[in-house]
Motif scaffolding. Structure first.
Motif, mmCIF file in Angstrom:
data_model
loop_
_atom_site.group_PDB
_atom_site.id
_atom_site.type_symbol
_atom_site.label_atom_id
_atom_site.label_comp_id
_atom_site.label_asym_id
_atom_site.label_seq_id
_atom_site.Cartn_x
_atom_site.Cartn_y
_atom_site.Cartn_z
ATOM 1 N N GLY A 140 47.831 -43.602 14.359
ATOM 2 C CA GLY A 140 47.024 -44.415 15.264
ATOM 3 C C GLY A 140 45.709 -43.790 15.656
ATOM 4 N N THR A 141 45.557 -42.475 15.458
ATOM 5 C CA THR A 141 44.289 -41.823 15.771
ATOM 6 C C THR A 141 43.192 -42.348 14.861
ATOM 7 O OG1 THR A 141 45.390 -39.793 16.475
ATOM 8 C CG2 THR A 141 43.068 -39.604 15.892
ATOM 9 N N ARG A 142 42.051 -42.651 15.447
ATOM 10 C CA ARG A 142 40.898 -43.098 14.671
ATOM 11 C C ARG A 142 39.962 -41.920 14.395
ATOM 12 N NH1 ARG A 142 38.967 -47.423 18.778
ATOM 13 N NH2 ARG A 142 39.915 -45.829 20.106
ATOM 14 N N TYR A 143 39.271 -42.021 13.282
ATOM 15 C CA TYR A 143 38.402 -40.923 12.826
ATOM 16 C C TYR A 143 37.116 -41.571 12.329
ATOM 17 C CZ TYR A 143 37.447 -36.484 10.252
ATOM 18 O OH TYR A 143 36.910 -35.310 9.775
ATOM 19 N N PHE A 144 36.027 -41.345 13.065
ATOM 20 C CA PHE A 144 34.739 -41.881 12.639
ATOM 21 C C PHE A 144 33.961 -40.770 11.948
ATOM 22 C CE2 PHE A 144 30.268 -43.233 13.290
ATOM 23 C CZ PHE A 144 30.339 -44.375 12.513
ATOM 24 N N LEU A 145 33.710 -40.955 10.666
ATOM 25 C CA LEU A 145 33.114 -39.931 9.811
ATOM 26 C C LEU A 145 31.784 -40.423 9.259
ATOM 27 C CD1 LEU A 145 33.252 -37.331 8.024
ATOM 28 C CD2 LEU A 145 34.565 -38.693 6.385
ATOM 29 N N THR A 146 30.757 -39.588 9.399
ATOM 30 C CA THR A 146 29.444 -39.892 8.840
ATOM 31 C C THR A 146 29.115 -38.865 7.764
ATOM 32 O OG1 THR A 146 28.704 -40.728 10.986
ATOM 33 C CG2 THR A 146 27.004 -40.258 9.370
ATOM 34 N N THR A 147 28.699 -39.327 6.583
ATOM 35 C CA THR A 147 28.328 -38.416 5.494
ATOM 36 C C THR A 147 27.003 -38.845 4.883
ATOM 37 O OG1 THR A 147 29.354 -39.600 3.631
ATOM 38 C CG2 THR A 147 30.789 -38.165 4.940
ATOM 39 N N LEU A 148 26.434 -37.955 4.114
ATOM 40 C CA LEU A 148 25.242 -38.233 3.322
ATOM 41 C C LEU A 148 25.592 -38.101 1.845
ATOM 42 C CD1 LEU A 148 22.596 -36.092 5.276
ATOM 43 C CD2 LEU A 148 23.045 -38.548 5.527
ATOM 44 N N GLU A 149 25.127 -39.058 1.062
ATOM 45 C CA GLU A 149 25.295 -38.986 -0.395
ATOM 46 C C GLU A 149 23.917 -39.061 -1.026
ATOM 47 O OE1 GLU A 149 27.738 -41.185 -4.020
ATOM 48 O OE2 GLU A 149 27.343 -42.269 -2.154
ATOM 49 N N TYR A 150 23.624 -38.131 -1.943
ATOM 50 C CA TYR A 150 22.282 -38.106 -2.517
ATOM 51 C C TYR A 150 22.317 -37.493 -3.911
ATOM 52 C CZ TYR A 150 22.513 -33.285 -0.744
ATOM 53 O OH TYR A 150 22.892 -31.983 -0.485
ATOM 54 N N ARG A 151 21.234 -37.722 -4.628
ATOM 55 C CA ARG A 151 21.026 -37.142 -5.950
ATOM 56 C C ARG A 151 19.560 -36.743 -6.101
ATOM 57 N NH1 ARG A 151 25.610 -37.338 -5.498
ATOM 58 N NH2 ARG A 151 27.254 -38.009 -6.916
ATOM 59 N N PRO A 152 19.289 -35.646 -6.799
ATOM 60 C CA PRO A 152 20.257 -34.678 -7.348
ATOM 61 C C PRO A 152 20.901 -33.878 -6.229
ATOM 62 C CG PRO A 152 18.016 -33.893 -7.656
ATOM 63 C CD PRO A 152 17.887 -35.282 -7.111
ATOM 64 N N THR A 153 22.100 -33.366 -6.472
ATOM 65 C CA THR A 153 22.811 -32.616 -5.447
ATOM 66 C C THR A 153 22.105 -31.289 -5.186
ATOM 67 O OG1 THR A 153 24.277 -31.662 -7.106
ATOM 68 C CG2 THR A 153 25.023 -33.672 -5.977
ATOM 69 N N ALA A 154 22.274 -30.776 -3.976
ATOM 70 C CA ALA A 154 21.606 -29.540 -3.564
ATOM 71 C C ALA A 154 22.637 -28.435 -3.354
ATOM 72 C CB ALA A 154 20.824 -29.778 -2.275
ATOM 73 N N PRO A 155 22.233 -27.170 -3.508
ATOM 74 C CA PRO A 155 23.174 -26.055 -3.366
ATOM 75 C C PRO A 155 23.300 -25.552 -1.928
ATOM 76 C CG PRO A 155 21.078 -25.230 -4.142
ATOM 77 C CD PRO A 155 20.919 -26.725 -4.014
ATOM 78 N N GLU A 156 22.787 -26.297 -0.967
ATOM 79 C CA GLU A 156 22.842 -25.876 0.430
ATOM 80 C C GLU A 156 23.160 -27.086 1.306
ATOM 81 O OE1 GLU A 156 18.601 -25.546 2.204
ATOM 82 O OE2 GLU A 156 18.414 -24.991 0.072
ATOM 83 N N PRO A 157 23.698 -26.840 2.509
ATOM 84 C CA PRO A 157 24.054 -27.967 3.371
ATOM 85 C C PRO A 157 22.814 -28.646 3.977
ATOM 86 C CG PRO A 157 24.483 -25.870 4.483
ATOM 87 C CD PRO A 157 24.072 -25.547 3.067
#
Length: 208
Positions: A140-157
């Motif tokens: 029942g716990t809700r989880y709101f998750l935000t992500t970024l998707e991009y190209r080309p991928t990068a080697p750092e956050p």
């Protein structure tokens, strides 16, 4: 239950610019008045304080004293501190590694708000993080998750995390509503990383 944190000088109905609009939308559309909200802090202090205006209690976890101090300083609060746990009103922030804290430490969680925490991790740590967050969530716990998707991928956050990866981490234990998928051509990373495209995703997941 009434939230004990308020920023009384704010005009009713306004949202600070630093608060993610999807968080404001979530707070407006969901009754959080009795909820305990967990916020793994990665640039999310404004979101945490905003949620504290709507929820019964908000629990943050940050790994450095500086990050913890920024939460309370930005709200003009002086917390009481006991064994690395900082409390002021209905806001509690642990100065610990989240992976060292279990459900017995944090207590029951009704909502997780994850903005930029999952995307800060490389593959193996991300696997451990997702498994640990899953262990903190009761059915029942809700989880709101935000992500970024991009190209080309990068080697750092922040690292690119798309819908397929989110499903890979969470679909076994959560029902997943892919609530948002919005191109962000104006995002600072477009220039910094020289990207072809960047999409911001929002997932509202419910623990089965």
């Amino acid at each position: 239950m009434e939230s004990t944190f308020r920023q009384d000088s704010r005009d009713p109905g306004t949202t600070p610019a630093a608060v993610h609009p999807w968080v404001a939308e979530l707070a407006a559309s969901t009754d959080l008045s009795g909820a305990r909200v967990l916020v793994p802090l990665r640039g999310g202090s404004a979101d945490l304080l905003y949620l504290a205006e709507h929820a019964a209690e908000v629990i943050g976890v940050a790994s450095t004293p500086r990050a913890v101090a920024e939460v309370f300083d930005s709200a003009g609060l002086t917390p009481a501190v006991t064994d690395g746990v900082h409390r002021a009103g209905n806001v509690t922030v642990w100065c610990r590694d989240l992976l060292d804290l279990g459900a017995a430490d944090l207590g029951p969680v009704d909502l997780v708000h994850d903005r930029a925490a999952l995307t800060a991790l490389t593959d193996a740590p991300r696997d451990r993080y997702a498994a640990h967050l899953t262990s903190l969530c009761a059915p029942g716990t809700r989880y709101f998750l935000t992500t970024l998707e991009y190209r080309p991928t990068a080697p750092e956050p922040p690292f690119s995390v798309g819908a397929d990866q989110v499903h890979g981490h969470f679909a076994e234990a959560f029902s997943i509503d892919h609530a948002h998928a919005e191109p962000r051509p104006e995002h600072r990373l477009m220039t910094e990383f020289g990207l072809d495209y960047l999409v911001e995703h929002g997932f509202l997941m419910t623990r089965r």
